[in-house]
Design a protein around this motif. Structure first.
Motif, PDB file in Angstrom:
ATOM      1  N   ILE A 111      -3.906   0.681 -10.902  1.00  0.00           N
ATOM      2  CA  ILE A 111      -5.239   0.564 -11.491  1.00  0.00           C
ATOM      3  C   ILE A 111      -6.254   1.415 -10.744  1.00  0.00           C
ATOM      4  O   ILE A 111      -6.997   2.202 -11.346  1.00  0.00           O
ATOM      5  CB  ILE A 111      -5.692  -0.912 -11.508  1.00  0.00           C
ATOM      6  CG1 ILE A 111      -4.813  -1.730 -12.464  1.00  0.00           C
ATOM      7  CG2 ILE A 111      -7.156  -1.025 -11.903  1.00  0.00           C
ATOM      8  CD1 ILE A 111      -5.020  -1.401 -13.919  1.00  0.00           C
ATOM      9  N   LEU A 112      -6.276   1.270  -9.420  1.00  0.00           N
ATOM     10  CA  LEU A 112      -7.246   1.990  -8.595  1.00  0.00           C
ATOM     11  C   LEU A 112      -6.502   2.760  -7.510  1.00  0.00           C
ATOM     12  O   LEU A 112      -6.149   2.203  -6.462  1.00  0.00           O
ATOM     13  CB  LEU A 112      -8.231   1.003  -7.943  1.00  0.00           C
ATOM     14  CG  LEU A 112      -9.113   0.192  -8.906  1.00  0.00           C
ATOM     15  CD1 LEU A 112      -9.903  -0.851  -8.136  1.00  0.00           C
ATOM     16  CD2 LEU A 112     -10.070   1.128  -9.661  1.00  0.00           C
ATOM     17  N   PRO A 113      -6.212   4.046  -7.736  1.00  0.00           N
ATOM     18  CA  PRO A 113      -5.536   4.843  -6.704  1.00  0.00           C
ATOM     19  C   PRO A 113      -6.318   4.808  -5.388  1.00  0.00           C
ATOM     20  O   PRO A 113      -7.554   4.801  -5.369  1.00  0.00           O
ATOM     21  CB  PRO A 113      -5.528   6.251  -7.305  1.00  0.00           C
ATOM     22  CG  PRO A 113      -5.605   6.036  -8.786  1.00  0.00           C
ATOM     23  CD  PRO A 113      -6.482   4.827  -8.960  1.00  0.00           C
ATOM     24  N   THR A 147      -6.161   2.283  -3.261  1.00  0.00           N
ATOM     25  CA  THR A 147      -6.392   0.900  -2.836  1.00  0.00           C
ATOM     26  C   THR A 147      -5.542   0.566  -1.610  1.00  0.00           C
ATOM     27  O   THR A 147      -4.392   0.987  -1.495  1.00  0.00           O
ATOM     28  CB  THR A 147      -6.042  -0.084  -3.970  1.00  0.00           C
ATOM     29  OG1 THR A 147      -6.892   0.167  -5.080  1.00  0.00           O
ATOM     30  CG2 THR A 147      -6.205  -1.532  -3.518  1.00  0.00           C
ATOM     31  N   TRP A 200      -4.076  -2.720   0.346  1.00  0.00           N
ATOM     32  CA  TRP A 200      -3.860  -4.156   0.237  1.00  0.00           C
ATOM     33  C   TRP A 200      -3.672  -4.774   1.621  1.00  0.00           C
ATOM     34  O   TRP A 200      -3.206  -4.100   2.559  1.00  0.00           O
ATOM     35  CB  TRP A 200      -2.617  -4.446  -0.609  1.00  0.00           C
ATOM     36  CG  TRP A 200      -2.803  -4.277  -2.082  1.00  0.00           C
ATOM     37  CD1 TRP A 200      -3.122  -5.235  -2.988  1.00  0.00           C
ATOM     38  CD2 TRP A 200      -2.677  -3.051  -2.827  1.00  0.00           C
ATOM     39  NE1 TRP A 200      -3.200  -4.700  -4.256  1.00  0.00           N
ATOM     40  CE2 TRP A 200      -2.927  -3.361  -4.182  1.00  0.00           C
ATOM     41  CE3 TRP A 200      -2.371  -1.736  -2.473  1.00  0.00           C
ATOM     42  CZ2 TRP A 200      -2.893  -2.401  -5.184  1.00  0.00           C
ATOM     43  CZ3 TRP A 200      -2.336  -0.776  -3.470  1.00  0.00           C
ATOM     44  CH2 TRP A 200      -2.597  -1.107  -4.814  1.00  0.00           C
ATOM     45  N   PRO A 217      -6.101  -5.670  -6.691  1.00  0.00           N
ATOM     46  CA  PRO A 217      -5.796  -5.282  -8.071  1.00  0.00           C
ATOM     47  C   PRO A 217      -4.323  -4.938  -8.244  1.00  0.00           C
ATOM     48  O   PRO A 217      -3.593  -4.742  -7.266  1.00  0.00           O
ATOM     49  CB  PRO A 217      -6.668  -4.040  -8.265  1.00  0.00           C
ATOM     50  CG  PRO A 217      -6.760  -3.441  -6.898  1.00  0.00           C
ATOM     51  CD  PRO A 217      -6.827  -4.609  -5.962  1.00  0.00           C
ATOM     52  N   THR A 255       1.742   6.019  -7.612  1.00  0.00           N
ATOM     53  CA  THR A 255       0.476   6.394  -8.240  1.00  0.00           C
ATOM     54  C   THR A 255       0.661   7.377  -9.391  1.00  0.00           C
ATOM     55  O   THR A 255       0.159   7.169 -10.506  1.00  0.00           O
ATOM     56  CB  THR A 255      -0.483   6.996  -7.197  1.00  0.00           C
ATOM     57  OG1 THR A 255      -0.847   5.984  -6.258  1.00  0.00           O
ATOM     58  CG2 THR A 255      -1.751   7.512  -7.873  1.00  0.00           C
ATOM     59  N   THR A 295       0.831  -1.211   0.000  1.00  0.00           N
ATOM     60  CA  THR A 295       0.000   0.000   0.000  1.00  0.00           C
ATOM     61  C   THR A 295       0.860   1.253   0.000  1.00  0.00           C
ATOM     62  O   THR A 295       0.593   2.205  -0.761  1.00  0.00           O
ATOM     63  CB  THR A 295      -0.928   0.001   1.224  1.00  0.00           C
ATOM     64  OG1 THR A 295      -1.760  -1.166   1.182  1.00  0.00           O
ATOM     65  CG2 THR A 295      -1.802   1.245   1.250  1.00  0.00           C
ATOM     66  N   CYS A 307       2.409   5.838 -12.487  1.00  0.00           N
ATOM     67  CA  CYS A 307       1.515   4.981 -13.256  1.00  0.00           C
ATOM     68  C   CYS A 307       0.491   5.803 -14.039  1.00  0.00           C
ATOM     69  O   CYS A 307       0.182   5.497 -15.204  1.00  0.00           O
ATOM     70  CB  CYS A 307       0.801   3.994 -12.338  1.00  0.00           C
ATOM     71  SG  CYS A 307       1.883   2.722 -11.630  1.00  0.00           S
ATOM     72  N   GLU A 308      -0.022   6.862 -13.412  1.00  0.00           N
ATOM     73  CA  GLU A 308      -0.998   7.703 -14.104  1.00  0.00           C
ATOM     74  C   GLU A 308      -0.364   8.403 -15.297  1.00  0.00           C
ATOM     75  O   GLU A 308      -0.932   8.453 -16.390  1.00  0.00           O
ATOM     76  CB  GLU A 308      -1.580   8.732 -13.137  1.00  0.00           C
ATOM     77  CG  GLU A 308      -2.523   8.145 -12.101  1.00  0.00           C
ATOM     78  CD  GLU A 308      -3.061   9.204 -11.150  1.00  0.00           C
ATOM     79  OE1 GLU A 308      -2.520  10.335 -11.177  1.00  0.00           O
ATOM     80  OE2 GLU A 308      -4.000   8.904 -10.398  1.00  0.00           O
ATOM     81  N   PHE A 365       0.514  -0.003 -15.419  1.00  0.00           N
ATOM     82  CA  PHE A 365       0.247  -0.588 -14.111  1.00  0.00           C
ATOM     83  C   PHE A 365       1.286  -1.662 -13.846  1.00  0.00           C
ATOM     84  O   PHE A 365       2.060  -2.040 -14.737  1.00  0.00           O
ATOM     85  CB  PHE A 365      -1.171  -1.165 -14.025  1.00  0.00           C
ATOM     86  CG  PHE A 365      -1.446  -2.275 -14.992  1.00  0.00           C
ATOM     87  CD1 PHE A 365      -1.123  -3.594 -14.700  1.00  0.00           C
ATOM     88  CD2 PHE A 365      -2.049  -2.010 -16.221  1.00  0.00           C
ATOM     89  CE1 PHE A 365      -1.371  -4.623 -15.591  1.00  0.00           C
ATOM     90  CE2 PHE A 365      -2.306  -3.040 -17.131  1.00  0.00           C
ATOM     91  CZ  PHE A 365      -1.964  -4.338 -16.819  1.00  0.00           C
TER      92      PHE A 365
END
Length: 410
Positions: free
Chosen positions: A331-333, A335, A337, A327, A276, A269, A279-280, A285
C-alpha cells in the motif's frame, strides 16, 4: 479391415480412462466457464441443444448441457462413443456430422434418436485429456435434419477449441493446486510443550491465502498472509510472498542484529521491500501477520500488516485480540513495520486466521463472531476440525486459513 466406428482397443481404452481420471472432473458441480461455451454454441449454430460431456467407462456424463434435461446417458446408447472412436480411427478429420441420425442405420436404433421430439441432427468433436487421449465430446443437436456448410463447420470447430482450452485450464489449475498444497509447510516435530494445527482451504482450486511455520533457534515462526484477490493470479503472488518472508528471515538471522529473525517488524519490512515492485505491477496488496514465539518463555513478538485477525484464547476462555499494526504490504512503499509483544501462558492458544473465515461467520465482518467461534475450542486440532466442518457445510466465497498454537499447561 476397416475398424468398426465404435471400436476402441482395450489397451487404448485403459489409457483413455486414465486420462479421464487425471482430469478429476467426473461428478463435479456445474461451472460457468463451460456453460458459457454450450450457451454460445446454441446461439452461434442456431440449434436447440449443446453439451460438453466426459465419456466414463459405462456412461456419458454431462459437465455442461443446454436444451436437454439429462445428466448422464449409458455409454452404449450414445452417438458420442463414435465421436470418441473417430479420434483414433480418423484423427485427421475428428468432426463427426450426422445430418439425420434417424435415417442412418448406424444410429437410428439408439434411444432418443428420431421420434416426434428426438434428436435428428448431431455434430460432435472429441475433447482431449492431459496425455492426448479423447476424454469427452463437445456436441450440438437439433430435432430437425440439417447440413453444415464450410463456414458452419469452421464455427463449430472454433467453439470446440474453446471447450478444449477450458479443459486444459482445468488440468493446469489442478496441477497448480497440487503444487500450492506441496508448498505448505510439513508438520513440525519436536515442539516440546506446544501443539500446532493449521489449514488453508481455498475458495476455488487455488487461492491467495497461505500459512507458514518453521523454527529459528528456540523460536517458532508463524506467518499467515492473504493476497488481495482469488484464484490463480493471487496464488502466483502468494508464492512470492512466502519466499520473500522466508528469505528475509534467513538474511536477518545470519546478518542482522542479535534479535535477528525474531524481529518480526524487521522481517516484514525487508520482505515488503522485495515485494514492492510485484505489488505495484499487479496493482495488489497483501495483508499479513508474522509472529515469533520464544518457546522456553512463551513470549510472542508479532507484526500485523493490515491483517487484524489474531487473538490469544486464554486458558480460562477469555479472548485477547492482538493489537492491529501497520498498513498492508504494497500500500505504502517505504513503510517500516515494528514488533508488538504478548505472552502465551501455559494453557493459552494463539490463533491467526484470514478474513475468509470471518466472512463465513458473519456477513457484517464483526470480529466478535470470530471470538465466539474460537472460544469453545481449547486445542488447535479441534479448532481446525471445526473450521473444516464449517467450510464443508457452506462453501466459502473467499479463501479460509487458520493457524493455532497452544502452549501446554505446566
Amino acid at each position: 479391415m476397416t475398424p468398426h466406428p465404435w471400436s476402441i482397443p482395450d489397451p487404448v481404452e485403459a489409457e483413455r480412462m486414465r486420462d479421464v481420471e487425471r482430469l478429476g472432473m467426473l461428478d463435479t458441480p456445474p461451472e460457468g466457464r463451460f456453460d458459457q461455451v454450450t450457451s454460445m454454441a446454441r446461439r452461434v449454430m442456431g440449434v436447440p441443444a449443446a453439451s460438453l460431456a466426459l465419456m466414463d467407462s459405462d456412461r456419458l456424463w454431462m459437465k455442461s448441457i443446454r436444451g436437454l434435461e439429462v445428466d448422464e446417458v449409458p455409454r452404449e446408447k450414445t452417438v458420442c462413443r463414435t465421436t470418441i472412436a473417430r479420434a483414433y480411427n480418423r484423427p485427421e478429420d475428428p468432426v463427426l456430422v450426422i445430418p439425420d441420425a434417424a435415417a442412418d442405420p448406424e444410429f437410428m436404433e439408439i434411444p432418443g434418436i428420431g421420434g416426434p421430439d428426438g434428436i435428428r441432427f448431431y455434430a460432435g468433436y472429441p475433447l482431449y485429456g492431459p496425455t492426448g487421449h479423447p476424454v469427452g465430446t463437445f456436441c450440438v443437436y437439433d430435432t430437425e435434419p440439417r447440413h453444415l456448410d464450410a463456414q458452419q463447420i469452421e464455427a463449430f470447430t472454433e467453439l470446440a477449441e474453446w471447450a478444449q482450452r477450458e479443459l486444459e485450464r482445468t488440468a493446469e489449475l489442478d496441477r497448480a493446486a497440487e503444487i500450492q498444497t506441496q508448498l505448505l509447510p510439513r508438520p513440525l516435530v519436536g515442539l516440546r510443550g506446544y501443539e500446532l494445527a493449521a489449514a488453508c482451504l481455498p475458495a476455488f482450486t487455488v487461492g491467495g491465502d497461505f500459512f507458514d511455520h518453521y523454527s529459528r533457534g528456540d523460536a517458532l515462526m508463524l506467518t499467515v498472509a492473504d493476497v488481495m484477490g482469488k484464484g490463480l493470479g493471487a496464488a502466483i503472488l502468494s508464492s512470492s510472498v512466502r519466499a520473500s518472508v522466508r528469505g528475509a528471515s534467513r538474511v536477518l538471522e545470519r546478518y542482522g542484529p542479535a534479535a535477528g529473525a525474531h524481529d518480526t517488524g524487521a522481517v516484514t519490512t525487508l520482505a515488503a521491500e522485495h515485494l514492492t515492485e510485484d505489488c505495484e505491477h499487479t496493482s495488489t496488496f497483501v495483508t499479513a501477520l508474522l509472529a515469533a514465539i520464544d518457546m522456553p518463555t512463551g513470549s510472542i513478538h508479532y507484526t500485523d500488516a493490515g491483517h487484524g485477525l489474531a487473538l490469544i484464547r486464554r486458558a480460562d476462555g477469555r479472548i485477547d485480540p492482538l493489537e492491529e499494526g501497520g498498513p498492508p504490504i504494497g500500500i505504502l512503499p517505504g513503510t517500516t513495520w515494528t514488533s508488538d509483544e504478548a505472552v502465551l501462558e501455559p494453557g493459552d492458544m494463539v490463533v491467526i486466521c484470514s478474513d475468509g473465515l470471518l466472512d463465513l461467520l458473519d456477513e457484517n465482518s464483526d470480529r466478535e463472531a470470530l471470538w465466539e467461534f474460537v472460544a469453545p475450542h481449547t486445542r488447535p486440532g479441534d479448532l481446525v476440525a471445526a473450521t473444516r466442518e464449517l467450510v464443508a457445510g457452506r462453501p466459502p466465497l473467499d479463501d479460509v486459513t487458520v493457524v493455532a498454537v497452544r502452549r501446554e499447561s505446566a
